[in-house]
Design an enzyme around this catalytic site. Structure first.
Site, PDB file in Angstrom:
ATOM      1  N   ASP A   1      39.945  33.958  48.146  1.00 39.08           N
ATOM      2  CA  ASP A   1      40.005  32.506  48.375  1.00 39.08           C
ATOM      3  C   ASP A   1      41.362  31.972  47.929  1.00 39.08           C
ATOM      4  O   ASP A   1      41.880  32.354  46.889  1.00 39.08           O
ATOM      5  CB  ASP A   1      38.868  31.803  47.611  1.00 39.08           C
ATOM      6  CG  ASP A   1      38.577  30.397  48.152  1.00 39.08           C
ATOM      7  OD1 ASP A   1      37.415  29.963  48.091  1.00 39.08           O
ATOM      8  OD2 ASP A   1      39.531  29.756  48.627  1.00 39.08           O
TER       9      ASP A   1
ATOM     10  N   HIS B   1      42.234  28.537  47.747  1.00 46.13           N
ATOM     11  CA  HIS B   1      42.281  27.115  47.417  1.00 46.13           C
ATOM     12  C   HIS B   1      42.505  26.897  45.937  1.00 46.13           C
ATOM     13  O   HIS B   1      41.814  27.451  45.110  1.00 46.13           O
ATOM     14  CB  HIS B   1      41.000  26.434  47.870  1.00 46.13           C
ATOM     15  CG  HIS B   1      40.830  26.567  49.336  1.00 46.13           C
ATOM     16  ND1 HIS B   1      40.116  27.584  49.894  1.00 46.13           N
ATOM     17  CD2 HIS B   1      41.371  25.873  50.341  1.00 46.13           C
ATOM     18  CE1 HIS B   1      40.188  27.476  51.211  1.00 46.13           C
ATOM     19  NE2 HIS B   1      40.956  26.471  51.504  1.00 46.13           N
TER      20      HIS B   1
ATOM     21  N   SER C   1      33.125  32.979  48.861  1.00 48.05           N
ATOM     22  CA  SER C   1      33.478  32.907  47.430  1.00 48.05           C
ATOM     23  C   SER C   1      32.242  32.760  46.561  1.00 48.05           C
ATOM     24  O   SER C   1      32.246  33.169  45.393  1.00 48.05           O
ATOM     25  CB  SER C   1      34.436  31.738  47.206  1.00 48.05           C
ATOM     26  OG  SER C   1      35.618  31.948  47.961  1.00 48.05           O
TER      27      SER C   1
END
Ligand code: B12
Length: 570
Positions: free
Chosen positions: A98, A100, A151
């Site tokens: 992931d 972010h 995630s």
């Protein structure tokens, strides 16, 4: 606010030195006093995130100014080995696969503002590295962040690995869970059962401080007992929750969206195939920005533009908005970011009721990509005598043999160059500008998707050549057709991104996919274009195992693998 930070800090140090004090006293004293006031006001809702992050900048730049003195003293006192007492150490990371980090970085700053030492490991961090770092640092807490479905699986895995490891299990090291796709119910039901230590869902940065304090205070046992009791209640409620009645897939398909294909004449695009857009004009993209999610990033609640006049948050909203405008201008003038995109327009038809086939050419003999759809199976009710349809996105593309239909596909990014610039802000201990810049990159990525979609509707595909909508109307999606993005509720399965990126050769424009199919750079968006006037978004919701089996047969993907991608829908 931080203009004379070095001079002010120097002056403060000289005063304390004159009284026989130590450089650390500047931090422990006036600086920490200030931060505690900020932390308290933020906790009471009297101060807002932009102010907290700006004050963190002052703190960090002051500490940076004092570091040489602290290092010199440390060398002098190495024997003594004294150090600044923090409320605890937290190792935080965005999980493997992931990309972010805005949310994680904001939490990091807010916890640091409240005198927690935070080791921010960045993004795409494998489990074993997170746990090894937590051990090496002697972390009191481990924190995980994630934005996309895969995630959530990774967070369960980290929790189970912590259970296997005596270091975490015996010390009951708490695990904090956060990020746009996480929730209290998912944490209690799916993650906490994997680890006997405290596992806590944290909805936003403002709550992270009280949670961390609760877990490390001398009242921790009571705090954790209350937490566990609360999560036990959540699990019981979830188990007793009335299950949604699901129709068999065949019944749902028999209730698909009614479409009159005989009356529908698909518009043929101006070209079939791919088209790249490199170094797209950022100024043009900026005209399509939807500012509402920007304020969400700063935990400032309210619709845009009314939020700018809001009694409570208006002043802060105006300030951070003004800073954003200034940063946007510098970003455009300085080319701090580049935006690349690629779109594809292809002949397409629905097959097998739920799959959309994109073809290489008008012969429709060779499949370029198959987008396997998910259909709503939740029991439907009749409204005014009309049964609500059991939708699937494939309903909006003409079934093979009924009409020669078309579908578009796209991938855009406005994140090229983001990391380099963000690092410059980090090196200057300027979290505020780093977070502001990343939030802008995200806004530009979304705006680029909006801009290209309009160009496709009005020109390149041209099925809405006479469209004349304002930016507000575009943001309200008042145009014909839809732009479904994998991962969103109407198509929760991220896995089609692999085929999309292969067909579009997105790597050619600097975009990539992680093993969890997050896109790189982070400020990226991808999806499809459907043109039918009746096409609409919906939430697939819960699906039955019969659909998982059927999808496995249609896609050739193992049911186990499908369940990994479709967790929240099962
Ligand atoms: C803004 C946004 C984007 C932006 C940027 C997102 C980002 N932050 O990097 C852009 C436009 C780039 C984007 C893209 C995509 N997005 Co998007 N996005 C959003 C949106 C609208 C807001 C998320 C956000 O930034 N919030 C602001 C930040 C600051 O909040 P946050 O990350 O939640 O962090 C806060 C808390 O969670 C907490 N926290 C976070 N981490 C941690 C860690 C710890 C230890 C603690 C204690 C607390 C904590 O504190 C933070 C500060 O308060 C959400 C919907 C929503 N309302 O949440 C969808 C959403 C997250 N996106 C979604 C999707 C699917 C995508 C795309 C895959 C769509 C596509 N096909 O293009 C892409 C993926 C991009 C990629 N690189 O792979 C889905 C995810 C669904 C799923 N389960 O997979 C969502 C939920 C929308 C939806 N309704 O389905 N997105």
């Amino acid at each position: 606010m931080n203009e004379f930070i070095s001079e002010d800090t120097e002056e403060m140090w000289r005063e304390i030195e004159a009284d026989g004090g130590r450089p650390l006293n500047v931090i422990e004293g006036p600086l920490m006093d200030g931060m505690n006031v900020v932390g308290d006001l933020f906790g009471q809702g009297k101060m807002f995130l932009p102010q907290v992050v700006k004050s963190a900048r002052v703190m960090k730049q002051a500490v940076a100014h004092l570091l040489p003195y602290i290092e010199a003293e440390k060398l002098a006192q190495a024997a003594a080995g004294q150090d600044v007492k923090t409320k605890g150490k937290i190792v935080i990371a965005t999980v493997k696969g992931d990309v972010h980090d805005i949310g994680k970085n904001i939490v990091t700053v807010v916890l640091q503002c409240n005198n927690f030492e935070v080791v921010n490991m960045g993004v795409m961090v494998p489990c074993h590295e997170v746990l090894a770092k937590a051990k090496a640092e002697g972390a009191d807490i481990v924190g995980l962040s994630g934005l996309i479905t895969p995630s959530l699986e990774e967070m369960q895995y980290v929790a189970s690995e912590m259970e296997k490891d005596a270091h975490f299990r015996e010390q009951q090291i708490p695990l904090l869970i956060g990020g746009a796709t996480t929730s209290r119910v998912h944490t209690a039901v799916k993650i906490a059962p994997h680890y006997s230590g405290p596992v806590v869902y944290v909805p936003d940065a403002s709550r992270s401080v009280s949670v961390a304090q609760g877990l490390l205070s001398d009242q921790a046992a009571k705090y954790i007992a209350e937490l566990n009791a609360d999560y036990e209640k959540v699990r019981t409620q979830h188990a007793n929750k009335k299950q949604v009645t699901l129709w068999p897939l065949a019944q749902a398909r028999a209730n698909k969206t009614p479409m009159d294909w005989a009356a529908y004449q698909p518009v043929k695009p101006k070209f079939i195939g791919k088209r790249q857009f490199r170094n797209f004009d950022l100024a043009e993209i900026a005209r399509y920005i939807d500012w509402a999610p920007f304020f969400q990033t700063w935990d400032l609640a309210g619709p845009y533009p009314a939020i700018l006049q809001d009694e409570v948050v208006g002043e802060q909203a105006r300030k951070v908005f003004a800073d954003a405008q200034a940063m946007l201008k510098k970003t455009i003038d300085g080319r701090w970011l580049s935006a690349n995109g690629v779109i594809g327009l292809y002949p397409a038809n629905t097959v097998n009721d739920d799959d959309i086939e994109l073809y290489t050419d008008e012969s429709r003999s060779q499949v370029a990509l198959t987008w396997h759809g998910l259909r709503q199976q939740a029991e439907k009710q009749a409204v005014d005598g009309v049964m609500r349809p059991s939708r699937c996105l494939a309903d909006f593309v003409a079934p093979k043999g009924t009409a020669d239909d078309y579908v578009g596909v796209f991938a855009v990014t406005a994140g090229l160059g983001a990391e380099k610039k963000e690092q410059q802000f980090q090196d200057a201990h300027d979290d505020y500008s780093a977070i502001l810049f990343k939030a802008l990159a995200d806004r530009l990525a979304e705006a680029f998707a909006e801009c290209l979609h309009q160009r496709v509707r009005t020109d390149l595909w041209g099925y809405a050549a006479d469209e004349a909508l304002s930016n507000e109307e575009l943001i309200k999606e008042q145009y014909r057709g839809i732009r479904p993005a994998p991962g969103y509720p109407a198509c929760p399965d991220h896995s089609v991104k692999r085929a999309m990126f292969a067909l579009l050769q997105a790597d050619d424009i600097g975009m990539g996919l992680t093993e969890s199919l997050a896109m790189t750079p982070a400020a990226s968006v991808s999806g499809f274009y459907l043109a039918h006037p009746q096409s609409t978004y919906f939430n697939v919701g819960k699906i039955g195992d019969d659909q998982v089996q059927d999808l496995a047969r249609r896609s050739g993907v193992e049911p186990g693998e499908l369940r990994r991608w479709l967790g929240p829908n099962l």
